[in-house]
Enzyme design. Structure first.
Site, PDB file in Angstrom:
ATOM      1  N   ASP A   4       0.875  -1.170   0.000  1.00 42.54           N
ATOM      2  CA  ASP A   4       0.000   0.000   0.000  1.00 42.54           C
ATOM      3  C   ASP A   4       0.916   1.225   0.000  1.00 42.54           C
ATOM      4  O   ASP A   4       2.065   1.142   0.421  1.00 42.54           O
ATOM      5  CB  ASP A   4      -0.886  -0.021   1.246  1.00 42.54           C
ATOM      6  CG  ASP A   4      -1.875   1.134   1.259  1.00 42.54           C
ATOM      7  OD1 ASP A   4      -2.379   1.500   0.185  1.00 42.54           O
ATOM      8  OD2 ASP A   4      -2.127   1.662   2.344  1.00 42.54           O
ATOM      9  N   ASP A   6      -0.195   4.909   0.869  1.00 40.17           N
ATOM     10  CA  ASP A   6      -0.506   5.949   1.859  1.00 40.17           C
ATOM     11  C   ASP A   6      -0.374   5.431   3.291  1.00 40.17           C
ATOM     12  O   ASP A   6      -1.080   4.524   3.698  1.00 40.17           O
ATOM     13  CB  ASP A   6      -1.903   6.501   1.629  1.00 40.17           C
ATOM     14  CG  ASP A   6      -2.050   7.131   0.259  1.00 40.17           C
ATOM     15  OD1 ASP A   6      -1.082   7.768  -0.190  1.00 40.17           O
ATOM     16  OD2 ASP A   6      -3.108   6.988  -0.367  1.00 40.17           O
ATOM     17  N   ASP A  12       0.902   9.807   4.913  1.00 42.11           N
ATOM     18  CA  ASP A  12      -0.494   9.874   4.485  1.00 42.11           C
ATOM     19  C   ASP A  12      -0.987  11.315   4.474  1.00 42.11           C
ATOM     20  O   ASP A  12      -1.194  11.930   5.515  1.00 42.11           O
ATOM     21  CB  ASP A  12      -1.361   9.026   5.418  1.00 42.11           C
ATOM     22  CG  ASP A  12      -2.779   8.877   4.912  1.00 42.11           C
ATOM     23  OD1 ASP A  12      -3.060   9.285   3.766  1.00 42.11           O
ATOM     24  OD2 ASP A  12      -3.612   8.353   5.656  1.00 42.11           O
ATOM     25  N   TYR A  15      -5.866  12.400  -0.209  1.00 43.64           N
ATOM     26  CA  TYR A  15      -6.133  12.794  -1.591  1.00 43.64           C
ATOM     27  C   TYR A  15      -4.986  13.577  -2.227  1.00 43.64           C
ATOM     28  O   TYR A  15      -5.188  14.438  -3.067  1.00 43.64           O
ATOM     29  CB  TYR A  15      -7.437  13.595  -1.691  1.00 43.64           C
ATOM     30  CG  TYR A  15      -8.617  12.852  -1.123  1.00 43.64           C
ATOM     31  CD1 TYR A  15      -9.091  11.703  -1.747  1.00 43.64           C
ATOM     32  CD2 TYR A  15      -9.236  13.276   0.042  1.00 43.64           C
ATOM     33  CE1 TYR A  15     -10.158  10.997  -1.226  1.00 43.64           C
ATOM     34  CE2 TYR A  15     -10.313  12.582   0.570  1.00 43.64           C
ATOM     35  CZ  TYR A  15     -10.767  11.442  -0.069  1.00 43.64           C
ATOM     36  OH  TYR A  15     -11.822  10.751   0.454  1.00 43.64           O
ATOM     37  N   ASN A  47      -5.951   1.979  -3.585  1.00 44.03           N
ATOM     38  CA  ASN A  47      -7.333   2.372  -3.798  1.00 44.03           C
ATOM     39  C   ASN A  47      -7.362   3.897  -3.917  1.00 44.03           C
ATOM     40  O   ASN A  47      -6.901   4.591  -3.018  1.00 44.03           O
ATOM     41  CB  ASN A  47      -8.170   1.901  -2.600  1.00 44.03           C
ATOM     42  CG  ASN A  47      -9.592   2.370  -2.699  1.00 44.03           C
ATOM     43  OD1 ASN A  47     -10.077   2.686  -3.770  1.00 44.03           O
ATOM     44  ND2 ASN A  47     -10.265   2.425  -1.577  1.00 44.03           N
ATOM     45  N   GLN A  48      -7.893   4.409  -4.991  1.00 46.00           N
ATOM     46  CA  GLN A  48      -7.894   5.851  -5.216  1.00 46.00           C
ATOM     47  C   GLN A  48      -9.315   6.397  -5.255  1.00 46.00           C
ATOM     48  O   GLN A  48      -9.878   6.693  -6.312  1.00 46.00           O
ATOM     49  CB  GLN A  48      -7.132   6.183  -6.499  1.00 46.00           C
ATOM     50  CG  GLN A  48      -5.649   5.921  -6.395  1.00 46.00           C
ATOM     51  CD  GLN A  48      -5.020   6.795  -5.327  1.00 46.00           C
ATOM     52  OE1 GLN A  48      -5.182   8.006  -5.303  1.00 46.00           O
ATOM     53  NE2 GLN A  48      -4.279   6.175  -4.418  1.00 46.00           N
TER      54      GLN A  48
END
Length: 85
Positions: A4, A6, A12, A15, A47-48
């Site tokens: 992963d 972020d 993190d 967005y 995942n965006q």
């Protein structure tokens, strides 16, 4: 090995698609080097939700991928793939 991004590889920032704001987490370099030396091919899967919500275009992820490749390259670690959904 699937990773992963972020909060795992990079700090993190919700967005975030600004390459200038992408920074590795504190121990990412050390861990990535160890995985690479152990023979793992490293692949980012992410995942965006920001794309789905219309916060930024899917094309903005190209800059994120370039920055990740640059960061990992600085550790001497190649990125075998970058995938998002």
């Amino acid at each position: 090995m699937f990773l992963d991004k972020d909060g795992t590889l990079i700090e993190d920032v919700p967005y975030n698609v600004d390459p200038a704001l992408i920074r590795p987490t504190r121990n990412a370099g050390r861990g990535l080097v160890r995985l690479h030396r152990a023979g793992y091919r490293l692949v980012v899967v992410s995942n965006q939700a920001g794309v789905a919500r219309g916060l930024f275009p899917e094309s903005a992820l190209a800059g994120v991928e370039r920055r990740l490749r640059e960061l990992l390259g600085g550790f001497g670690v190649p990125l075998a793939g970058f995938y998002h959904c």
